[in-house]
Write an enzyme that holds these catalytic residues in place. Sequence first.
Site, PDB file in Angstrom:
ATOM      1  N   ASP A 135       0.854  -1.192   0.000  1.00 10.78           N
ATOM      2  CA  ASP A 135       0.000   0.000   0.000  1.00 10.78           C
ATOM      3  C   ASP A 135       0.886   1.237   0.000  1.00 10.78           C
ATOM      4  O   ASP A 135       1.774   1.369   0.849  1.00 10.78           O
ATOM      5  CB  ASP A 135      -0.924   0.006   1.219  1.00 10.78           C
ATOM      6  CG  ASP A 135      -2.123   0.931   1.024  1.00 10.78           C
ATOM      7  OD1 ASP A 135      -2.431   1.270  -0.135  1.00 10.78           O
ATOM      8  OD2 ASP A 135      -2.754   1.309   2.032  1.00 10.78           O
ATOM      9  N   HIS A 142      -3.725  13.900   1.142  1.00 14.90           N
ATOM     10  CA  HIS A 142      -3.982  12.991   2.263  1.00 14.90           C
ATOM     11  C   HIS A 142      -2.814  12.998   3.242  1.00 14.90           C
ATOM     12  O   HIS A 142      -3.009  13.117   4.460  1.00 14.90           O
ATOM     13  CB  HIS A 142      -4.236  11.570   1.742  1.00 14.90           C
ATOM     14  CG  HIS A 142      -4.330  10.540   2.829  1.00 14.90           C
ATOM     15  ND1 HIS A 142      -5.383  10.496   3.722  1.00 14.90           N
ATOM     16  CD2 HIS A 142      -3.485   9.531   3.187  1.00 14.90           C
ATOM     17  CE1 HIS A 142      -5.187   9.490   4.572  1.00 14.90           C
ATOM     18  NE2 HIS A 142      -4.045   8.890   4.270  1.00 14.90           N
ATOM     19  N   GLU A 208     -10.771   3.932   3.758  1.00 14.56           N
ATOM     20  CA  GLU A 208      -9.834   4.716   2.959  1.00 14.56           C
ATOM     21  C   GLU A 208     -10.223   4.520   1.506  1.00 14.56           C
ATOM     22  O   GLU A 208     -10.276   3.394   1.015  1.00 14.56           O
ATOM     23  CB  GLU A 208      -8.381   4.264   3.203  1.00 14.56           C
ATOM     24  CG  GLU A 208      -7.880   4.670   4.586  1.00 14.56           C
ATOM     25  CD  GLU A 208      -6.382   4.450   4.790  1.00 14.56           C
ATOM     26  OE1 GLU A 208      -5.823   3.545   4.150  1.00 14.56           O
ATOM     27  OE2 GLU A 208      -5.791   5.202   5.587  1.00 14.56           O
ATOM     28  N   GLU A 210      -9.468   4.265  -1.986  1.00 11.88           N
ATOM     29  CA  GLU A 210      -8.241   3.998  -2.744  1.00 11.88           C
ATOM     30  C   GLU A 210      -8.587   3.260  -4.025  1.00 11.88           C
ATOM     31  O   GLU A 210      -9.707   2.776  -4.196  1.00 11.88           O
ATOM     32  CB  GLU A 210      -7.274   3.089  -1.944  1.00 11.88           C
ATOM     33  CG  GLU A 210      -6.851   3.642  -0.604  1.00 11.88           C
ATOM     34  CD  GLU A 210      -5.667   2.886   0.017  1.00 11.88           C
ATOM     35  OE1 GLU A 210      -4.896   2.247  -0.734  1.00 11.88           O
ATOM     36  OE2 GLU A 210      -5.525   2.952   1.255  1.00 11.88           O
ATOM     37  N   ASP A 242      -9.548   0.399   1.970  1.00  8.72           N
ATOM     38  CA  ASP A 242      -8.554  -0.066   2.929  1.00  8.72           C
ATOM     39  C   ASP A 242      -9.034   0.268   4.339  1.00  8.72           C
ATOM     40  O   ASP A 242      -8.657   1.287   4.922  1.00  8.72           O
ATOM     41  CB  ASP A 242      -7.210   0.602   2.620  1.00  8.72           C
ATOM     42  CG  ASP A 242      -6.071   0.003   3.421  1.00  8.72           C
ATOM     43  OD1 ASP A 242      -6.234  -1.124   3.923  1.00  8.72           O
ATOM     44  OD2 ASP A 242      -5.025   0.658   3.535  1.00  8.72           O
ATOM     45  N   GLN A 249      -4.072   2.367  15.041  1.00 12.02           N
ATOM     46  CA  GLN A 249      -2.995   2.870  14.185  1.00 12.02           C
ATOM     47  C   GLN A 249      -2.123   3.894  14.923  1.00 12.02           C
ATOM     48  O   GLN A 249      -0.905   3.858  14.873  1.00 12.02           O
ATOM     49  CB  GLN A 249      -3.612   3.499  12.932  1.00 12.02           C
ATOM     50  CG  GLN A 249      -2.606   4.038  11.914  1.00 12.02           C
ATOM     51  CD  GLN A 249      -3.295   4.641  10.687  1.00 12.02           C
ATOM     52  OE1 GLN A 249      -4.510   4.565  10.550  1.00 12.02           O
ATOM     53  NE2 GLN A 249      -2.527   5.233   9.801  1.00 12.02           N
ATOM     54  N   TYR A 253       1.828   2.672  15.209  1.00 12.96           N
ATOM     55  CA  TYR A 253       2.496   2.866  13.910  1.00 12.96           C
ATOM     56  C   TYR A 253       3.956   3.292  13.998  1.00 12.96           C
ATOM     57  O   TYR A 253       4.674   3.244  13.004  1.00 12.96           O
ATOM     58  CB  TYR A 253       1.703   3.827  13.025  1.00 12.96           C
ATOM     59  CG  TYR A 253       2.017   5.304  13.192  1.00 12.96           C
ATOM     60  CD1 TYR A 253       1.553   6.007  14.292  1.00 12.96           C
ATOM     61  CD2 TYR A 253       2.771   5.992  12.247  1.00 12.96           C
ATOM     62  CE1 TYR A 253       1.822   7.357  14.439  1.00 12.96           C
ATOM     63  CE2 TYR A 253       3.064   7.340  12.395  1.00 12.96           C
ATOM     64  CZ  TYR A 253       2.589   8.019  13.494  1.00 12.96           C
ATOM     65  OH  TYR A 253       2.875   9.339  13.635  1.00 12.96           O
ATOM     66  N   SER A 266      -9.398  -5.455   3.844  1.00 14.19           N
ATOM     67  CA  SER A 266      -9.412  -4.465   2.762  1.00 14.19           C
ATOM     68  C   SER A 266     -10.315  -5.045   1.691  1.00 14.19           C
ATOM     69  O   SER A 266     -10.163  -6.208   1.320  1.00 14.19           O
ATOM     70  CB  SER A 266      -8.009  -4.230   2.190  1.00 14.19           C
ATOM     71  OG  SER A 266      -7.127  -3.783   3.203  1.00 14.19           O
ATOM     72  N   THR A 358      -4.855   6.389   0.356  1.00 12.96           N
ATOM     73  CA  THR A 358      -6.076   7.194   0.345  1.00 12.96           C
ATOM     74  C   THR A 358      -5.958   8.330  -0.667  1.00 12.96           C
ATOM     75  O   THR A 358      -4.948   9.028  -0.690  1.00 12.96           O
ATOM     76  CB  THR A 358      -6.308   7.792   1.747  1.00 12.96           C
ATOM     77  OG1 THR A 358      -6.276   6.729   2.686  1.00 12.96           O
ATOM     78  CG2 THR A 358      -7.635   8.515   1.823  1.00 12.96           C
TER      79      THR A 358
END
Length: 430
Positions: A135, A142, A208, A210, A242, A249, A253, A266, A358
């Site tokens: 991804d 974004h 998201e 996408e 997604d 997150q 992350y 997803s 995104t």
Amino acid sequence: MPNFANNTDRTSWLYVDKNSDFPIQNIPFGVFLTRDDIITIGTRIGDTAIDLGALHQLGYFDNIPLTEDIFLQDTLNDFIADGRQTWRAVRNRIADIFDVNNDTLKNNPAHKETVLFRLDEIEMQLPVHIGDYTDFYASKEHATNVGTMFRGAENALMPNWLHLPVGYHGRSSTIIPSGIAVHRPQGQTLPNGVENPVFGPSKLVDFELEMAFITTNANDIGEPIPIEEAESYIFGLVLFNDWSARDIQKWEYVPLGPFLSKNFASSISPWIVTLDALEPFRTAGPEQSPQPLPYLKFSGNKSFDIKLEAAIQPKNAKETVVTRSNFKYLYWNMAQQLAHHSINGCKINAGDMMGSGTISGPDPSSFGSMLELSWRGENPVLLNNNESRKFIEDYDTVIMRGYCENQDTRIGFGEVRSQLLPVFESQKKR
Ligand code: MN
């Protein structure tokens, strides 16, 4: 090989509504289960699904070098591995078989009975066995929005962002087709003002908006893909939701990027629209400044004008379109993504899937996630039924659509639609 299938003068003897995403110029590829419970590779014209396995057995692809069982498979991987010349030959032949001036199949009721299906007689499957899934994070708007929320406007874009298409390796096991519901994930979060993390259902489940592209075998390990060749290894695109758990997150992350906040699901649209079919919709992308390094420099138009939207439909209510964006807003195009992905010698295989990240546009009405649309929950988004949403609630259905349109034709992707369910029952009891 010329691309006859895109001829905009052609019409089909199959009925196609003028607003259909699937005129005879589209000819996407998918995998479906027929009314007789047979799995096959197929295409679609208007609202008619076409069994390519049956067409091949009846001899309609004679003189195209295809193995006998190429369409009698539960994934498109082998067909995708055959390469661009084969995809083109097959699309051209399908265009010819269903051309209004071709009576061969049209006047053969027994063959039509075997080959054609109404959409309510079939069940779409995941079209590819996805080997590896990457991804990207290719929308400047974004990345700027999220960076502003997480780190402040001064540090919105990381120093690398304008120099390379940032991406991470995702997990292909949880990529699912449209129509499959998704359970709200549980996980660790660190609520504001609390010292220790807590465990429980994510409170900030998001979509998201996408798109994703699917590749064919492109290189050997060690061999970079030159940017001007990159597009020839792209089979086609799908819509891609997604699903993301923003609270998980935010806590997990650092420093290696998203992990469990992304890999619970997803969702993709089931018909892969070929890059060949999108050819008439090429357009310039955003200006890139600073100039990218030589291996990321390209010539010509490598962006595509694909109108995108996302809608939320609460249980027992009508949907509300909450954002309208466009694939052309992406700062880094697909050729740049693929060239960058392989510049170190990383091998790209048939059936790999690359998400765009995104896709947000410049205007707040074009933001591609609830995180941005509600600005982290500060500005709830009003729905048609007078409810509002900061993020996605249990039993909401998220629907994404995309299409290209010019004066001659409309080429679309249909939709990806999935409902969010509460936390999985057996998890709850633990
Ligand atoms: Mn993503």
